[in-house]
Scaffold this motif. Structure first.
Motif, short mmCIF file in Angstrom:
data_model
loop_
_atom_site.label_atom_id
_atom_site.label_comp_id
_atom_site.label_asym_id
_atom_site.label_seq_id
_atom_site.Cartn_x
_atom_site.Cartn_y
_atom_site.Cartn_z
N THR A 118 0.86 -1.19 0.00
CA THR A 118 0.00 0.00 0.00
C THR A 118 0.89 1.23 0.00
N TYR B 18 -14.73 4.43 4.62
CA TYR B 18 -13.84 3.36 4.22
C TYR B 18 -13.03 2.89 5.41
N ASP C 40 -9.32 1.35 6.30
CA ASP C 40 -8.00 1.27 5.67
C ASP C 40 -7.48 -0.15 5.57
N LYS D 202 -12.83 -4.53 -1.42
CA LYS D 202 -11.71 -3.63 -1.72
C LYS D 202 -11.93 -2.97 -3.08
N ARG E 271 -9.45 -0.61 2.01
CA ARG E 271 -8.30 -0.24 1.18
C ARG E 271 -7.26 -1.35 1.11
#
Length: 306
Positions: A9, A122, A124, A148, A154
């Motif tokens: 990420t 959202y 993470d 996702k 995320r």
């Protein structure tokens, strides 16, 4: 505070994160003060701890609700925080108790419920909390991959998976983080899980980094033996703690910060998530990010641990 990047990420996470099972986790701990818990979280964020770890089963649900209140009412910028939560344990079932549930439809409903409680659009990092050993990962992790794609989470994590299941989950989609018990007294993950995470670019996040307070120096000879340990094991661990205290005192750090710094020195460990009940706990653990252990000190600790 020092930061690193959550694997696979672009999310920046603090090396010292915030464990929140003592924020509203009334089904885990007795005598929790919710206002103190929220104050602990606020102080931790003010100290630069942006990596917040919770689970829907803490409370149940209450930890997420309290975090949501802090997010909404304390003026923090949502985009500067990395919120991790977990699902896959069902409660409010007929007859009481809990049960593991990794079915795709349950995960979807659990994610939606967590979003509401956390008051965010959202999540993470979303973990499969415990495997139910029934639902194939192609279905459970597969549903998280779809969530996702929809932007509701995320990144995907897994928790409490042995090596064979971790390998299987990693074949379904990108796994950004793995979480399992790991501390100076519980080093089982060093055999296979931790090396797998290093080889496959997965951030490893230890659970119970302070061994439920034993590495915080809160126990002494004569205290009741903690759950899960024999009296002999407890006494041996207290002897180790006394030797570790000598190292900590020479380095002019607390025992807990020595234990957290030791974890961060292990290859593959990107962040630790100690919990706390009040702001003073955040002030204490934040200092662990500044503790650097030399190879000589690591070797000395290794000899003490045996």
């Amino acid at each position: 505070m020092k930061y690193t990047t959550l694997k696979k990420t672009d999310m920046k996470i603090s090396k010292i994160g915030v464990g929140t099972n003592k924020i509203g986790g009334h089904n885990i701990f007795k005598g929790l003060d919710e206002n103190e818990g929220k104050a602990f979280l606020i102080e931790a964020i003010n100290l630069g701890m942006n990596f917040i770890d919770t689970a829907d089963i803490y409370g149940p649900a209450r930890s997420e609700e309290l975090i949501g209140e802090v997010l909404q009412n304390s003026g923090f910028k949502r985009e500067e925080l990395v919120i991790a939560t977990k699902g896959g344990v069902e409660w409010n079932i007929p007859g009481g108790g809990t049960r593991r549930n990794n079915k795709p439809e349950y995960f979807r409903s659990a994610v939606e419920a967590s979003l509401r409680r956390l008051r965010t659009d959202y999540i993470d990092l979303y973990y499969l909390h415990w495997p139910d050993n029934e639902t194939p990962f192609s279905e459970s992790i597969g549903e998280l991959a779809r969530l996702k794609e929809e932007g509701k989470i995320r990144a995907i994590g897994v928790s409490n998976l042995p090596i064979d299941q971790l390998r299987e989950a990693a074949q379904v989609t990108e796994i950004a983080a793995a979480q399992s018990d790991y501390n100076m007294f519980d080093r089982n993950v060093e055999k296979d899980v931790l090396p797998f995470c290093v080889q496959n670019e997965i951030s490893f996040i230890p659970c119970y980094p302070l061994a439920s307070g034993l590495l915080g120096g809160h126990y002494k000879m004569g205290d009741p033996t903690p759950k899960g340990l024999t009296e002999e094991q407890f006494h041996k661990r207290l002897e180790v703690v006394e030797n570790l205290k000598v190292v900590a005192e020479e380095k002019e750090v607390t025992l807990s910060n020595l234990a957290l710094a030791w974890l961060l020195a292990q290859d593959g460990v990107d962040s630790v998530i100690p919990g706390g009940r009040h702001p003073g706990h955040a002030q204490g653990t934040a200092k662990a990010a500044e503790v650097k252990l030399s190879q000589g000190e690591l070797d000395r600790i290794q000899k003490i641990l045996g």
